[in-house]
Motif scaffolding. Structure first.
Motif, PDB file in Angstrom:
ATOM      1  N   ALA A  64      45.070  -1.785  87.518  1.00 33.84           N
ATOM      2  CA  ALA A  64      44.734  -0.164  87.315  1.00 33.84           C
ATOM      3  C   ALA A  64      43.183  -0.121  86.845  1.00 33.84           C
ATOM      4  O   ALA A  64      42.798  -1.112  86.694  1.00 33.84           O
ATOM      5  N   THR A  65      42.959   0.852  87.383  1.00 37.46           N
ATOM      6  CA  THR A  65      41.155   1.028  87.011  1.00 37.46           C
ATOM      7  C   THR A  65      40.928   0.898  85.646  1.00 37.46           C
ATOM      8  O   THR A  65      41.502   1.619  85.099  1.00 37.46           O
ATOM      9  N   LEU A  66      40.013   0.293  85.397  1.00 34.37           N
ATOM     10  CA  LEU A  66      39.465  -0.076  84.017  1.00 34.37           C
ATOM     11  C   LEU A  66      38.168   0.931  83.652  1.00 34.37           C
ATOM     12  O   LEU A  66      37.268   0.934  84.445  1.00 34.37           O
ATOM     13  N   SER A  67      38.538   1.864  82.859  1.00 35.08           N
ATOM     14  CA  SER A  67      37.407   2.958  82.424  1.00 35.08           C
ATOM     15  C   SER A  67      37.719   3.214  80.945  1.00 35.08           C
ATOM     16  O   SER A  67      38.622   2.865  80.287  1.00 35.08           O
ATOM     17  N   PRO A  68      36.589   4.037  80.259  1.00 31.26           N
ATOM     18  CA  PRO A  68      36.802   4.584  79.089  1.00 31.26           C
ATOM     19  C   PRO A  68      38.165   5.306  78.865  1.00 31.26           C
ATOM     20  O   PRO A  68      38.706   5.625  77.613  1.00 31.26           O
ATOM     21  N   ASP A  69      38.583   5.777  80.259  1.00 28.74           N
ATOM     22  CA  ASP A  69      40.142   6.634  79.765  1.00 28.74           C
ATOM     23  C   ASP A  69      41.204   5.762  79.753  1.00 28.74           C
ATOM     24  O   ASP A  69      42.345   5.948  79.621  1.00 28.74           O
ATOM     25  N   LEU A  82      46.507  -0.373  73.612  1.00 29.68           N
ATOM     26  CA  LEU A  82      47.861  -0.367  72.637  1.00 29.68           C
ATOM     27  C   LEU A  82      47.699   0.384  71.272  1.00 29.68           C
ATOM     28  O   LEU A  82      46.441   0.152  70.754  1.00 29.68           O
ATOM     29  N   GLN A  83      48.533   0.945  70.941  1.00 27.57           N
ATOM     30  CA  GLN A  83      48.682   1.498  69.284  1.00 27.57           C
ATOM     31  C   GLN A  83      49.575   0.718  68.506  1.00 27.57           C
ATOM     32  O   GLN A  83      50.768   0.784  68.781  1.00 27.57           O
ATOM     33  N   LEU A  84      48.855   0.109  67.808  1.00 30.24           N
ATOM     34  CA  LEU A  84      49.717  -0.772  66.810  1.00 30.24           C
ATOM     35  C   LEU A  84      50.081   0.128  65.440  1.00 30.24           C
ATOM     36  O   LEU A  84      49.155   0.756  65.111  1.00 30.24           O
ATOM     37  N   PRO A  85      50.937  -0.499  64.881  1.00 31.67           N
ATOM     38  CA  PRO A  85      51.078   0.190  63.531  1.00 31.67           C
ATOM     39  C   PRO A  85      49.935   0.044  62.403  1.00 31.67           C
ATOM     40  O   PRO A  85      49.170  -0.987  62.830  1.00 31.67           O
ATOM     41  N   THR A  86      49.501   0.921  61.766  1.00 35.73           N
ATOM     42  CA  THR A  86      48.351   0.855  61.001  1.00 35.73           C
ATOM     43  C   THR A  86      48.317  -0.379  60.257  1.00 35.73           C
ATOM     44  O   THR A  86      47.248  -0.801  59.857  1.00 35.73           O
ATOM     45  N   GLU A  87      49.157  -0.825  59.731  1.00 38.90           N
ATOM     46  CA  GLU A  87      49.277  -2.463  58.937  1.00 38.90           C
ATOM     47  C   GLU A  87      48.824  -3.436  59.753  1.00 38.90           C
ATOM     48  O   GLU A  87      48.563  -4.507  59.123  1.00 38.90           O
ATOM     49  N   PHE A  88      48.760  -3.331  61.146  1.00 36.17           N
ATOM     50  CA  PHE A  88      48.390  -4.528  62.053  1.00 36.17           C
ATOM     51  C   PHE A  88      47.065  -4.121  62.542  1.00 36.17           C
ATOM     52  O   PHE A  88      47.115  -4.249  63.788  1.00 36.17           O
ATOM     53  N   GLY A  89      46.193  -3.752  61.780  1.00 36.96           N
ATOM     54  CA  GLY A  89      44.931  -3.530  62.687  1.00 36.96           C
ATOM     55  C   GLY A  89      44.673  -2.790  63.517  1.00 36.96           C
ATOM     56  O   GLY A  89      43.862  -2.943  64.413  1.00 36.96           O
ATOM     57  N   TRP A  90      45.472  -1.492  63.615  1.00 33.11           N
ATOM     58  CA  TRP A  90      45.359  -0.502  64.666  1.00 33.11           C
ATOM     59  C   TRP A  90      43.814  -0.101  64.796  1.00 33.11           C
ATOM     60  O   TRP A  90      43.336   0.087  63.635  1.00 33.11           O
ATOM     61  N   TRP A 148      39.022  -2.357  70.849  1.00 33.17           N
ATOM     62  CA  TRP A 148      38.436  -1.048  71.255  1.00 33.17           C
ATOM     63  C   TRP A 148      38.488  -0.697  72.598  1.00 33.17           C
ATOM     64  O   TRP A 148      38.908  -1.568  73.337  1.00 33.17           O
ATOM     65  N   PRO A 149      38.401   0.560  72.793  1.00 35.44           N
ATOM     66  CA  PRO A 149      38.627   1.012  74.304  1.00 35.44           C
ATOM     67  C   PRO A 149      37.526   0.548  75.136  1.00 35.44           C
ATOM     68  O   PRO A 149      36.698   0.327  74.471  1.00 35.44           O
ATOM     69  N   LYS A 151      31.957  -3.211  77.003  1.00 32.32           N
ATOM     70  CA  LYS A 151      32.669  -3.592  75.559  1.00 32.32           C
ATOM     71  C   LYS A 151      33.990  -3.185  75.544  1.00 32.32           C
ATOM     72  O   LYS A 151      34.272  -2.023  75.901  1.00 32.32           O
ATOM     73  N   CYS A 152      35.014  -4.204  75.448  1.00 29.09           N
ATOM     74  CA  CYS A 152      36.389  -3.786  75.164  1.00 29.09           C
ATOM     75  C   CYS A 152      37.206  -4.981  74.652  1.00 29.09           C
ATOM     76  O   CYS A 152      36.722  -6.225  74.412  1.00 29.09           O
ATOM     77  N   GLY A 153      38.494  -4.814  74.149  1.00 25.30           N
ATOM     78  CA  GLY A 153      39.306  -5.836  73.686  1.00 25.30           C
ATOM     79  C   GLY A 153      39.532  -6.769  75.041  1.00 25.30           C
ATOM     80  O   GLY A 153      39.718  -6.385  76.085  1.00 25.30           O
ATOM     81  N   GLU A 154      40.108  -7.896  74.540  1.00 25.54           N
ATOM     82  CA  GLU A 154      40.448  -8.830  75.599  1.00 25.54           C
ATOM     83  C   GLU A 154      41.758  -8.012  76.218  1.00 25.54           C
ATOM     84  O   GLU A 154      42.006  -8.324  77.495  1.00 25.54           O
ATOM     85  N   HIS A 155      42.567  -7.367  75.498  1.00 26.24           N
ATOM     86  CA  HIS A 155      43.830  -6.853  75.920  1.00 26.24           C
ATOM     87  C   HIS A 155      43.881  -5.610  76.374  1.00 26.24           C
ATOM     88  O   HIS A 155      44.430  -4.549  75.791  1.00 26.24           O
ATOM     89  N   THR A 156      42.949  -5.476  77.439  1.00 25.54           N
ATOM     90  CA  THR A 156      42.474  -4.006  77.717  1.00 25.54           C
ATOM     91  C   THR A 156      42.904  -3.713  79.189  1.00 25.54           C
ATOM     92  O   THR A 156      42.437  -4.493  80.148  1.00 25.54           O
TER      93      THR A 156
END
Ligand code: 23J
Ligand code: MN
Length: 263
Positions: free
Chosen positions: A25-30, A34-42, A46-47, A69-74
């Motif tokens: 998939a194209t990698l962009s600010p859009d 991943l949306q993690l539950p708030t208790e798991f560092g949601w 970063w996007p 700039k982005c997380g590894e899992h993006t």
């Protein structure tokens, strides 16, 4: 004299008998993350963002470049076994130490489009895999298992993440299926079209996030946010999927390509 296998491949690529399909998939600010539950560092991952350094201007008269700039899992990305606590003690389990042999391997594609369209919380079972094997043969050891849902074709990030009050609702795996693929079929790992290799409701599964827990625990890898799986045959494709060689990295955005035989 018979041509070497790589000469045959080069001829196949030149003639179109071997087609290259981009599963990235194209990698962009859009790019949805991943949306993690708030208790798991949601919100801590970063996007993707780009900051222009110069573009043939006073800051760089002949060059265009950016800071990223982005997380590894993006986006379309690779999960290494070190990513999960159950994989933390394996050797050569990070993006910079994984054996390169893992980055080029056969792939099978299991079609669960109808099932996941009917139930966004569909969990692939061992029986579902075995029914696939009845039609296409046993999954070979050392293969990637790609989970086709056509989720990558969703019209918006909202539909793609399918977040409700109780979290995301996206397809995933029965824990028993992960154990079966890792231990009975000795796969390299699994690839999915969804934002992560686990179901959206994985925080409530037992074990929590079973694909990460059991696949990385078995020293296997993952691929997430793949696209164009509909262009691959059930068997016969070769996947080229390599993470960036990040020191002690848990994963990274990856360019994932498939070599597909034509005719
Ligand atoms: O590896 C991922 O991208 C992923 O899906 C993930 C990352 C961190 C925590 C939970 C999950 S479920
Ligand atoms: Mn990941």
């Amino acid at each position: 004299m018979t041509d070497s296998v790589l000469t045959e491949l080069a001829l196949g690529l030149a003639s179109g008998k071997v087609r290259i399909v981009d599963l990235t998939a194209t990698l962009s600010p859009d790019t949805p993350i991943l949306q993690l539950p708030t208790e798991f560092g949601w919100g801590e991952s970063w996007p993707f963002s780009m900051e222009q350094i110069s573009r043939y201007d006073e800051k760089g008269p002949a060059w265009y470049w950016n800071n990223l700039k982005c997380g590894e899992h993006t986006g379309t990305h690779f999960d290494a076994p070190i990513h999960w606590v159950t994989g933390k003690d394996h050797e050569n389990h990070a993006t910079d130490t994984l054996p390169p042999e893992r980055f080029v391997a056969p792939a099978v594609v299991i079609d669960a489009v109808a099932e996941s369209a009917a139930d966004p919380d569909f969990l692939m079972s061992v029986d579902f895999i075995k029914a696939w094997e009845e039609r296409h043969g046993e999954i070979p050891a050392g293969s990637w298992v790609l989970y086709r849902t056509d989720w990558s074709k969703k019209a918006s990030n909202e539909e793609y993440l399918n977040a409700q009050d109780d979290g995301s609702h996206t397809p995933g795996w029965d824990p028993a299926t992960v154990v079966f693929l890792a231990e009975e079929r000795d796969v390299i790992g699994v690839g999915v079209e969804t934002v992560g290799t686990d179901a959206g409701q994985a925080p409530a599964q037992d074990p929590m996030f079973p694909c990460h827990n059991l696949m990385h625990g078995a020293n296997k890898c993952g691929l997430a946010s793949l696209c164009n799986l509909d262009q691959l045959p059930p068997t016969g494709a070769i996947l080229i999927a390599a993470p960036l060689k990040i020191k002690n990295g848990s994963g990274s955005p990856a360019r994932v390509l498939a070599l597909v035989p034509q005719g």
